[in-house]
Motif scaffolding. Sequence first.
Motif, PDB file in Angstrom:
ATOM      1  N   VAL A 307       0.870  -1.177   0.000  1.00  0.00           N
ATOM      2  CA  VAL A 307       0.000   0.000   0.000  1.00  0.00           C
ATOM      3  C   VAL A 307       0.905   1.225   0.000  1.00  0.00           C
ATOM      4  N   TYR A 308       0.845   1.985  -1.074  1.00  0.00           N
ATOM      5  CA  TYR A 308       1.626   3.214  -1.208  1.00  0.00           C
ATOM      6  C   TYR A 308       0.873   4.377  -0.570  1.00  0.00           C
ATOM      7  N   MET A 309       1.604   5.307   0.036  1.00  0.00           N
ATOM      8  CA  MET A 309       1.008   6.519   0.582  1.00  0.00           C
ATOM      9  C   MET A 309       1.580   7.737  -0.141  1.00  0.00           C
ATOM     10  N   ASN A 310       0.736   8.700  -0.405  1.00  0.00           N
ATOM     11  CA  ASN A 310       1.133   9.902  -1.144  1.00  0.00           C
ATOM     12  C   ASN A 310       2.140  10.708  -0.321  1.00  0.00           C
ATOM     13  N   LEU A 311       3.308  10.938  -0.888  1.00  0.00           N
ATOM     14  CA  LEU A 311       4.366  11.678  -0.195  1.00  0.00           C
ATOM     15  C   LEU A 311       4.398  13.155  -0.587  1.00  0.00           C
ATOM     16  N   GLU A 390      -8.937   8.389   0.396  1.00  0.00           N
ATOM     17  CA  GLU A 390      -9.365   7.352  -0.544  1.00  0.00           C
ATOM     18  C   GLU A 390      -8.218   6.392  -0.835  1.00  0.00           C
ATOM     19  N   ILE A 391      -8.572   5.130  -1.029  1.00  0.00           N
ATOM     20  CA  ILE A 391      -7.599   4.144  -1.502  1.00  0.00           C
ATOM     21  C   ILE A 391      -8.099   3.589  -2.828  1.00  0.00           C
ATOM     22  N   TYR A 392      -7.211   3.583  -3.814  1.00  0.00           N
ATOM     23  CA  TYR A 392      -7.523   3.000  -5.122  1.00  0.00           C
ATOM     24  C   TYR A 392      -6.895   1.617  -5.226  1.00  0.00           C
ATOM     25  N   VAL A 393      -7.683   0.664  -5.680  1.00  0.00           N
ATOM     26  CA  VAL A 393      -7.189  -0.689  -5.933  1.00  0.00           C
ATOM     27  C   VAL A 393      -7.782  -1.178  -7.245  1.00  0.00           C
ATOM     28  N   SER A 394      -7.096  -2.146  -7.871  1.00  0.00           N
ATOM     29  CA  SER A 394      -7.676  -2.786  -9.051  1.00  0.00           C
ATOM     30  C   SER A 394      -8.755  -3.752  -8.591  1.00  0.00           C
ATOM     31  N   ASN A 395      -9.443  -4.367  -9.546  1.00  0.00           N
ATOM     32  CA  ASN A 395     -10.575  -5.220  -9.187  1.00  0.00           C
ATOM     33  C   ASN A 395     -10.191  -6.657  -8.864  1.00  0.00           C
ATOM     34  N   LYS A 396      -8.923  -6.913  -8.549  1.00  0.00           N
ATOM     35  CA  LYS A 396      -8.521  -8.240  -8.109  1.00  0.00           C
ATOM     36  C   LYS A 396      -9.096  -8.510  -6.713  1.00  0.00           C
ATOM     37  N   PRO A 397      -9.657  -9.698  -6.490  1.00  0.00           N
ATOM     38  CA  PRO A 397     -10.263  -9.994  -5.186  1.00  0.00           C
ATOM     39  C   PRO A 397      -9.316  -9.788  -4.007  1.00  0.00           C
ATOM     40  N   ALA A 398      -8.040 -10.178  -4.152  1.00  0.00           N
ATOM     41  CA  ALA A 398      -7.097 -10.028  -3.047  1.00  0.00           C
ATOM     42  C   ALA A 398      -6.875  -8.561  -2.682  1.00  0.00           C
ATOM     43  N   ARG A 399      -6.894  -7.667  -3.678  1.00  0.00           N
ATOM     44  CA  ARG A 399      -6.693  -6.242  -3.399  1.00  0.00           C
ATOM     45  C   ARG A 399      -7.931  -5.655  -2.711  1.00  0.00           C
ATOM     46  N   VAL A 400      -9.103  -6.072  -3.170  1.00  0.00           N
ATOM     47  CA  VAL A 400     -10.341  -5.578  -2.566  1.00  0.00           C
ATOM     48  C   VAL A 400     -10.444  -6.054  -1.118  1.00  0.00           C
ATOM     49  N   LYS A 401     -10.085  -7.305  -0.878  1.00  0.00           N
ATOM     50  CA  LYS A 401     -10.129  -7.848   0.479  1.00  0.00           C
ATOM     51  C   LYS A 401      -9.135  -7.100   1.378  1.00  0.00           C
ATOM     52  N   LYS A 436      -1.976  11.555  -7.680  1.00  0.00           N
ATOM     53  CA  LYS A 436      -3.125  12.241  -7.096  1.00  0.00           C
ATOM     54  C   LYS A 436      -3.899  11.377  -6.109  1.00  0.00           C
ATOM     55  N   ALA A 437      -3.640  10.078  -6.083  1.00  0.00           N
ATOM     56  CA  ALA A 437      -4.333   9.209  -5.140  1.00  0.00           C
ATOM     57  C   ALA A 437      -3.786   9.425  -3.731  1.00  0.00           C
ATOM     58  N   ASP A 438      -4.676   9.389  -2.729  1.00  0.00           N
ATOM     59  CA  ASP A 438      -4.217   9.474  -1.343  1.00  0.00           C
ATOM     60  C   ASP A 438      -3.377   8.246  -0.999  1.00  0.00           C
ATOM     61  N   VAL A 439      -3.940   7.104  -1.299  1.00  0.00           N
ATOM     62  CA  VAL A 439      -3.306   5.815  -1.030  1.00  0.00           C
ATOM     63  C   VAL A 439      -3.704   4.882  -2.161  1.00  0.00           C
ATOM     64  N   TYR A 440      -2.795   4.011  -2.571  1.00  0.00           N
ATOM     65  CA  TYR A 440      -3.224   2.986  -3.519  1.00  0.00           C
ATOM     66  C   TYR A 440      -2.548   1.666  -3.217  1.00  0.00           C
ATOM     67  N   GLY A 441      -3.276   0.594  -3.482  1.00  0.00           N
ATOM     68  CA  GLY A 441      -2.789  -0.748  -3.199  1.00  0.00           C
ATOM     69  C   GLY A 441      -2.568  -1.521  -4.481  1.00  0.00           C
ATOM     70  N   MET A 442      -1.390  -2.092  -4.626  1.00  0.00           N
ATOM     71  CA  MET A 442      -1.065  -2.850  -5.825  1.00  0.00           C
ATOM     72  C   MET A 442       0.050  -3.836  -5.504  1.00  0.00           C
ATOM     73  N   SER A 509       7.212   4.835   3.883  1.00  0.00           N
ATOM     74  CA  SER A 509       6.411   5.353   2.774  1.00  0.00           C
ATOM     75  C   SER A 509       5.302   4.402   2.337  1.00  0.00           C
ATOM     76  N   ARG A 510       5.320   3.149   2.845  1.00  0.00           N
ATOM     77  CA  ARG A 510       4.308   2.205   2.387  1.00  0.00           C
ATOM     78  C   ARG A 510       4.202   1.018   3.338  1.00  0.00           C
ATOM     79  N   ILE A 511       3.121   0.291   3.202  1.00  0.00           N
ATOM     80  CA  ILE A 511       2.936  -0.956   3.927  1.00  0.00           C
ATOM     81  C   ILE A 511       3.232  -2.099   2.960  1.00  0.00           C
ATOM     82  N   ASN A 512       4.316  -2.822   3.178  1.00  0.00           N
ATOM     83  CA  ASN A 512       4.601  -4.026   2.405  1.00  0.00           C
ATOM     84  C   ASN A 512       3.983  -5.193   3.173  1.00  0.00           C
TER      85      ASN A 512
END
Length: 550
Positions: A307-311, A390-401, A436-442, A509-512
Motif C-alpha cells: 500500500v503506497y502513501m502519497n508523499l 481514498e484508496i484505489y485498488v484494481s478489481n482483483k479480489p485479493a486487493r479488494v479484500k 493524485k491518489a491518497d493511497v493505492y494498493g497494488m 512510505s508504504r505498507i509491504n
Amino acid sequence: MKQPKKTLVLLLVFVMCFTIFTACSNKAEDNKPAEQKDTPAENSESTSEESQEPVTEDDKYGGVVNIALTSSPKNLDPIFYTGTYEGNIIRNVADTLVIYSHDLSSIEPSIAREWESNEAGDEYTFKLSEHVYFQKGKYQDGRQVTAEDVKFSLERSAKQSAMNRLGMLESVEIVNDFEVICKLKNPDAAFLTVLTDAGNVIVPKEEVEGWGDAFGSHLVGSGPFSLVEFKKDQEVILTKNDKYWAGEPYLDGVVFKIITDANQMTNALRSGDIDIATDLRGESIKLVTDDKNLTIQEVPGLHVAYVYMNLLEGPTKDKRVREAIIRAVDIDDMVAGIYQYGEADRAYLPLPPNSWGYDESLESIVPTYDPEKAKALMKEAGYEDGFKMEIYVSNKPARVKMATILQAYLKQNINVDLEIKTVEWGTFSEIASSGKADVYGMSWTWYPDPYFFLNKMFHSSEIGALGNGQGFNNPEVDKLLDDALLVSDTAKRAELYKKALKLITENYSRINYSNEKQIYGMSRKVQGYRIRPDGNIYFCTPEINVYKTK
C-alpha cells in the motif's frame, strides 16, 4: 486489544468469503531461482507420462490453449504497457534482443545471437540472427528483421516508454544490416536484463507508423504467435506463426480470456471452457486440487504486494502519519485474513526475499502493530480526530479484500475514514501514476535483480510513472541506486542496494504486506507448460514448446 482485533478480521473475512464463494458450490495478481512446486505431479511433462498414453511427436501438433487473465489488457503497444496482463501477451507475439532463461539464471540469445560490451560497460555490440522474420501485417509482408528495426524499436522505447523501461539508452548505432552498437548514457549493469522486458520487443516501423495510435490493438512482431484480434475486456486471440525462427510451435493458437471473477475462472477451468487459470486464490485452490482432471503448479513469486502513501500532498506527506498508519494495522493478521489457503507469505520489505539484494536484518526496523503508539503519533501530527482519504485498488479480489480489512483497522485504531475506489487496471494505472491518489494498493513482480524493484519504485526519475506514483524522492537513495548500476560485481551491487533499502524502509512510505506465490490451475491436457517466479507466460521459446493432448 488482541481479541477484539482478531474478531474484527475474522468477521470481515467471513462476510467476504460468504459473498465471494457462494457461486463455487453450484459448479463443478522481481541469485538462485526459486524451486517450483507442482501438484500433484512434479511437472506437466511427468503428468503426461504417468496418467496418459505416450504421445508421438506428430500428436503434439494442433489445438488451442485458452488461458484466463484476471484483468483486461489496456494497450499492446510495448511502449505503453504498464502491467503483466499486457506484457504476457506482447511476449508471445514479439521478441526481444535477448531473453531470460526459464529458470531466471542466465541471459540467452533471442534476436541477437551474440553480444559483447566494451571495457567501460557503456557500449554493447549485438550481432543479429539472419533467420528472424516479422509476421505479415497490413503495412509489410513479413520481411526480415534487421538492424534498422532494432534501432527504431529501442530508441522509441528509450524516448517514449510509459514506464521508463530503457532510460539508460542514449542511442543505437547501425554497423551493418545485422549488427548494432547500443550506446548508454552511463555504464549500466542491468542493461541486458532490461532488454528482456516485453516493453523492449522489436517491432516493424511500417506497422507502428501505419497504424498510429491503433498499433496497440494491432501488434506485429517476430514471436511464435501472431495477433488475430484484440477484444478489450473480453479476449485476445493469437494464431501460430509457422515461420517462427526458434521452431514451429506445437499449438495452433492461444486465446487469452479475461475473467475477472475468481469463481467464474475456476468454474470455467473445471468445465473445460479454459485450459489454464492464472492467479488462483482462496477456495479455488481447493476446488482445483480436488478435481482429478486438473493439476496445480505453484512457485514462490518474485512479488511484493503493498500500500503506497502519497508523499507529495495530504496528511500522508507527514512521516508521523505514515508511521501511525503502519502501526494501526496488524499485518500478520491481515495477511492471514486475505490469504486463507496459504497463497502468500508476510512481507516486510519492498523487495522479495528471493531477490539477491534482500536483507533480512532490515525486517526489524519495520514498525510493529501498536494502536496506542499510532494514536499518539496522530495526535502529535495534529490529526487526533482522524481524517478522510481514498484508496484505489484494481478489481482483483485479493486487493479488494486487503482494502476492506485496512479500512476497518484504520477506522478502529486511528479514526481514519478510508473510502475504497475499485477500478479496472487501465484506469488504476493512470490514477496511480498521476500522484493524485491518497493511497493505492497494488503489487510488483519482476526479475531477481533489485534494479527492477528499487530503481523502478524509488528513484526520483520514476516519479510520474506507475512505480513511483507516490513521489518518493531521496537524493541519497538516488545516488546509491545509480552507483549500483556502475558496478558489475553482484556482491558489491547487493551491498549498495541494501544501503538504499535501509533508507527506503526508514521512510515509512508504504505498507509491504505480502509476497504472493504464483499459483496456476490447468487441465491435464496441457503439457510442457512451466510456471515462472516472475509471472511471465510463455508457450513457445527455444527452451519450451507447450502442447495440448487430444
